[in-house]
Scaffold this active site. Structure first.
Site, PDB file in Angstrom:
ATOM      1  N   PHE A   1     -15.439   3.620   7.410  1.00 52.97           N
ATOM      2  CA  PHE A   1     -14.067   3.966   7.040  1.00 52.97           C
ATOM      3  C   PHE A   1     -13.832   3.968   5.527  1.00 52.97           C
ATOM      4  CE2 PHE A   1     -14.090  -0.636   8.022  1.00 52.97           C
ATOM      5  CZ  PHE A   1     -13.601  -1.157   6.831  1.00 52.97           C
TER       6      PHE A   1
ATOM      7  N   LYS B   1       0.828  -1.207   0.000  1.00 50.92           N
ATOM      8  CA  LYS B   1       0.000   0.000   0.000  1.00 50.92           C
ATOM      9  C   LYS B   1       0.870   1.267   0.000  1.00 50.92           C
ATOM     10  CE  LYS B   1      -3.992  -2.172   2.317  1.00 50.92           C
ATOM     11  NZ  LYS B   1      -4.955  -2.044   3.452  1.00 50.92           N
TER      12      LYS B   1
ATOM     13  N   ASN C   1      -2.046   0.336   6.865  1.00 56.22           N
ATOM     14  CA  ASN C   1      -1.524  -0.932   7.388  1.00 56.22           C
ATOM     15  C   ASN C   1      -0.680  -1.718   6.386  1.00 56.22           C
ATOM     16  OD1 ASN C   1      -3.593  -1.810   5.801  1.00 56.22           O
ATOM     17  ND2 ASN C   1      -4.714  -2.898   7.396  1.00 56.22           N
TER      18      ASN C   1
ATOM     19  N   GLU D   1      -9.777 -10.859  -7.232  1.00 57.16           N
ATOM     20  CA  GLU D   1      -8.883  -9.702  -7.082  1.00 57.16           C
ATOM     21  C   GLU D   1      -7.774  -9.715  -8.142  1.00 57.16           C
ATOM     22  OE1 GLU D   1      -9.562  -8.913  -2.316  1.00 57.16           O
ATOM     23  OE2 GLU D   1      -7.686  -9.853  -2.958  1.00 57.16           O
TER      24      GLU D   1
ATOM     25  N   ARG E   1       2.867  -6.296   9.040  1.00 56.66           N
ATOM     26  CA  ARG E   1       2.132  -5.179   9.637  1.00 56.66           C
ATOM     27  C   ARG E   1       2.714  -4.777  10.988  1.00 56.66           C
ATOM     28  NH1 ARG E   1      -3.829  -7.164   7.515  1.00 56.66           N
ATOM     29  NH2 ARG E   1      -4.018  -5.693   5.794  1.00 56.66           N
TER      30      ARG E   1
ATOM     31  N   HIS F   1      -2.072  -5.447   1.587  1.00 50.63           N
ATOM     32  CA  HIS F   1      -3.345  -6.147   1.404  1.00 50.63           C
ATOM     33  C   HIS F   1      -3.043  -7.574   0.980  1.00 50.63           C
ATOM     34  CE1 HIS F   1      -7.316  -7.267  -0.092  1.00 50.63           C
ATOM     35  NE2 HIS F   1      -6.661  -7.824  -1.104  1.00 50.63           N
TER      36      HIS F   1
ATOM     37  N   TYR G   1     -12.543  -2.192  -3.347  1.00 52.35           N
ATOM     38  CA  TYR G   1     -13.029  -2.330  -1.972  1.00 52.35           C
ATOM     39  C   TYR G   1     -14.557  -2.215  -1.889  1.00 52.35           C
ATOM     40  CZ  TYR G   1      -8.395  -2.315   0.237  1.00 52.35           C
ATOM     41  OH  TYR G   1      -7.131  -2.649   0.667  1.00 52.35           O
TER      42      TYR G   1
ATOM     43  N   ARG H   1      -1.448 -14.428   4.474  1.00 50.66           N
ATOM     44  CA  ARG H   1      -2.154 -13.740   5.565  1.00 50.66           C
ATOM     45  C   ARG H   1      -1.351 -13.835   6.867  1.00 50.66           C
ATOM     46  NH1 ARG H   1      -6.658 -10.490   4.524  1.00 50.66           N
ATOM     47  NH2 ARG H   1      -7.332 -10.937   6.642  1.00 50.66           N
TER      48      ARG H   1
HETATM   49  P1  IDP Z   1      -7.664  -6.979   5.647  1.00 53.07           P
HETATM   50  O1  IDP Z   1      -6.954  -5.927   4.806  1.00 53.07           O
HETATM   51  O2  IDP Z   1      -6.814  -7.421   6.802  1.00 53.07           O
HETATM   52  O3  IDP Z   1      -8.202  -8.135   4.825  1.00 53.07           O
HETATM   53  P2  IDP Z   1     -10.393  -5.950   5.786  1.00 53.07           P
HETATM   54  O4  IDP Z   1     -11.329  -6.184   6.931  1.00 53.07           O
HETATM   55  O5  IDP Z   1     -10.685  -6.634   4.487  1.00 53.07           O
HETATM   56  O6  IDP Z   1      -8.927  -6.260   6.318  1.00 53.07           O
HETATM   57  O7  IDP Z   1     -10.382  -4.382   5.543  1.00 53.07           O
HETATM   58  C1  IDP Z   1      -9.798  -3.821   4.396  1.00 53.07           C
HETATM   59  C2  IDP Z   1      -8.986  -2.629   4.793  1.00 53.07           C
HETATM   60  O8  IDP Z   1      -9.865  -1.618   5.310  1.00 53.07           O
HETATM   61  C3  IDP Z   1      -7.978  -2.882   5.918  1.00 53.07           C
HETATM   62  O9  IDP Z   1      -6.763  -3.403   5.474  1.00 53.07           O
HETATM   63  C4  IDP Z   1      -7.809  -1.492   6.495  1.00 53.07           C
HETATM   64  O10 IDP Z   1      -6.903  -0.735   5.679  1.00 53.07           O
HETATM   65  C5  IDP Z   1      -9.203  -0.922   6.357  1.00 53.07           C
HETATM   66  N1  IDP Z   1      -9.963  -1.112   7.590  1.00 53.07           N
HETATM   67  C6  IDP Z   1     -10.564  -2.221   8.027  1.00 53.07           C
HETATM   68  N2  IDP Z   1     -11.179  -2.031   9.213  1.00 53.07           N
HETATM   69  C7  IDP Z   1     -10.976  -0.735   9.511  1.00 53.07           C
HETATM   70  C8  IDP Z   1     -11.370   0.077  10.623  1.00 53.07           C
HETATM   71  O11 IDP Z   1     -12.049  -0.356  11.561  1.00 53.07           O
HETATM   72  N3  IDP Z   1     -10.951   1.383  10.575  1.00 53.07           N
HETATM   73  C9  IDP Z   1     -10.211   1.890   9.554  1.00 53.07           C
HETATM   74  N4  IDP Z   1      -9.817   1.150   8.500  1.00 53.07           N
HETATM   75  C10 IDP Z   1     -10.190  -0.156   8.473  1.00 53.07           C
END
Ligand code: IDP
Length: 143
Positions: A59, A11, A114, A128, A104, A117, A51, A87
């Site tokens: 968010f 990212k 973070n 994807e 991370r 992805h 997304y 993962r």
């Molecule tokens: P992942 O990237 O670990 O699979 P997902 O739940 O698919 O997590 O969420 C996609 C992305 O959305 C996350 O990587 C993060 O950047 C963002 N995200 C997820 N949950 C939150 C939150 O509670 N606050 C802010 N950003 C979030």
């Protein structure tokens, strides 16, 4: 164990921190082969489409703004059990909860920014990968 493909994005925060090589090195040390890669600056439409499943979340707008804030590197990784393995290498979504030694934990500053992805299932990976790569951009690594 099955050979799988998964989809990975480094990212904008991690690209800005100049840790692309560090992250690639972790893929390689874990026997994940890069079979496709490209750097690009996502458009708003691309980020929103990618997304889309999160479009109702609070968010979402911040996530899209972050994902278009700078270039990303995206790649297809191939290897045994690649989806789950990737993962595990990435660590939890919230870097505060990510296990020590994960990408991370080491490179992400917050749940919003973070670093990486990774697809969460084989079916998600297929969708994807197809979103960003055509079949002829994915190379066989049989040698
Ligand atoms: P992942 O990237 O670990 O699979 P997902 O739940 O698919 O997590 O969420 C996609 C992305 O959305 C996350 O990587 C993060 O950047 C963002 N995200 C997820 N949950 C939150 C939150 O509670 N606050 C802010 N950003 C979030």
């Amino acid at each position: 164990m099955a050979i799988e493909r998964t989809f990975s994005i480094i990212k904008p925060d991690a690209v800005a921190k100049n840790v692309i090589g560090e992250i690639y090195s972790r893929f390689e040390k874990n026997d994940l082969k890069i079979v496709a890669a490209k750097m690009l600056h996502l458009t708003k439409e691309q980020a929103e489409g990618f997304y889309a499943e999160h479009s109702e979340r609070g968010f979402f707008n911040d996530l899209v703004a972050f994902m278009i804030s700078g270039p990303v590197i995206m790649q297809v990784l191939e290897g045994e059990n690649a989806v789950l393995k990737h993962r595990e290498i990435m660590g939890a979504t919230n870097p505060k909860e990510a296990a020590a030694g994960t990408i991370r934990a080491d490179f992400a500053s917050s749940i919003d920014e973070n670093a990486v992805h990774g697809s969460d299932a084989v079916e998600t990976a297929q969708r994807e990968i197809a979103y960003f790569f055509s079949d002829n951009e994915i190379c066989a690594r049989t040698r």
